[in-house]
Design an enzyme around this catalytic site. Sequence first.
Site, PDB file in Angstrom:
ATOM      1  N   GLU A 252       0.885  -1.164   0.000  1.00  0.00           N
ATOM      2  CA  GLU A 252       0.000   0.000   0.000  1.00  0.00           C
ATOM      3  C   GLU A 252       0.919   1.209   0.000  1.00  0.00           C
ATOM      4  O   GLU A 252       1.553   1.522   0.997  1.00  0.00           O
ATOM      5  CB  GLU A 252      -0.905  -0.045   1.240  1.00  0.00           C
ATOM      6  CG  GLU A 252      -2.157   0.819   1.093  1.00  0.00           C
ATOM      7  CD  GLU A 252      -1.892   2.268   1.377  1.00  0.00           C
ATOM      8  OE1 GLU A 252      -1.535   2.998   0.416  1.00  0.00           O
ATOM      9  OE2 GLU A 252      -2.026   2.679   2.526  1.00  0.00           O
ATOM     10  N   CYS A 286      -2.335   9.109   3.233  1.00  0.00           N
ATOM     11  CA  CYS A 286      -2.000   8.609   1.899  1.00  0.00           C
ATOM     12  C   CYS A 286      -3.144   8.781   0.914  1.00  0.00           C
ATOM     13  O   CYS A 286      -2.923   8.721  -0.303  1.00  0.00           O
ATOM     14  CB  CYS A 286      -1.593   7.137   1.977  1.00  0.00           C
ATOM     15  SG  CYS A 286      -2.873   6.052   2.653  1.00  0.00           S
TER      16      CYS A 286
END
Length: 511
Positions: A252, A286
């Site tokens: 990720e 993020c």
Amino acid sequence: METSSVFPEPGPQQLPDVGTGNAPEDDDGGDGKGSVDGNGMSGNPYAGLVALLRAAWLSGKTRPMEYRVAQLEALGRFLEEKKQEILEATALDVGKPPFEAELTEILLCKNELHATLNNLSQWMKDEPVERNLATRLDSAFIRKDPYGVVLIMGPWCCPINLLLGPLVGAIAAGNCVVIKPSEKAKNVEKLMAEALPSYLDRDCFAVVTAGVQETTRLLENKFDYIFFTGSPSVGRMVMAAAAQHLTPVLLELGGKNPCYVSDTCDLRSVARRVAWGRFFNAGQTCVAPDYVLCTLEMREKLLPALQKVIAEFYGSSPRESPDFGRIVDEKEFQRLRMLLRSGRVAIGGQTDEEDRYIAPTVLVDVQPSDPIMQEIILGPILPIVVVASVDEAIDFINNRERPLAVYVFSSDDKVVAQVLERTSSGGFCGNDTLMHMILTSLPFGGIGCSGLGKYHGKFTFDTFSHQRGCLHRNMGLEALNALRYPPYSQHRMGIVCAASGVKHKGSCALL
């Protein structure tokens, strides 16, 4: 046997900024109970720890549902009983407001935990599959097997949720786990190392505090699955290390998430939702909108709306607001301050190095070649890039690496559908930012440079489970099998094909 909660050992420096972290700091290593001799097992300081966890996994201890539920409930107690410590640690590390910390670090973890506990018995069941005529009397199913000993490496930007969220799925799937928090979030790392092991079974779960050098050595070990959250550059290194053992990975990695704002939208709602998504946790998420794409006309309307919303959210002096965070460390602060040189500051721009403060900032006249458009921002800076139309915005997005999320705001559903249809990203959210993250029913993950694999809810359980195809045949009725044994004949081939073949439903061919 009790394994240590912390295993810091020196090693050669090779891997930079692991978990979006920086160079390692000294750590007192906790109490060192049950520590593993760093000179044993091929000289790797973590080999003994991994071997202990592998022995526990091979014993079958983690497989029963009752065991998994007990460990998940213990993790829930950690979140409940250590709530205040979590809030304090995230406040010390990034100045995270209690509201934001409770929402993203505690509530989202609890959502993952409760969704898993509510459904685990169903998820664990063997999944029957279709059979053909040849196997009609047999049992064919998919068994959800644990991988074994897995490594979870968390980031600093959301250090509890992005570590414990994956841990929920790893436990639920029946794995033993090495948990590696980011060394950049020092107070959270210390809390995890000192408190979490007392809630979980130390035979099967261990927390490792590690900086750059130690993490390089940790990755030399054979794991059965690696889950990494961090930067794309380090993700490549993690993937390369995993490849040495042919270990599967989930990466990720974040991305430059575009946010297209059309000329037809509710301006105040857009300003509030974009500002909240960008400046939440001082921009250190993020999935934050990384830049806005809009027409020049919309930009001139959006700027005063953003200015007004920022004042509503954080007051006339955001530095004094208890609801606005701080940059995680000096290295990140200096990187972000350099990015402020891109374009022209239209809103904010104030900085304080001693306080690691950067004001909520909006940049205009930003060029695609500017430094701020070349990397993930991870800070409270929002560039606005002017485009002529939705088609130009889509081309702009598609000419770059695929992001973790694409955002679009429009009162016209056709515009939203157009952006969704013609772009590619890990996730998508129309007319809001970040909110797709709160649904455990949606997969979360990247594509291309923004990541590999997906998790949340059942997707996390599936990520940490090997889908094992199983066929259990009847020992009797051997005469039915004679047709597939030598000596072969064309007549037998016809019967075997009829019994074993899969027919196209649109086909009218006869047997």
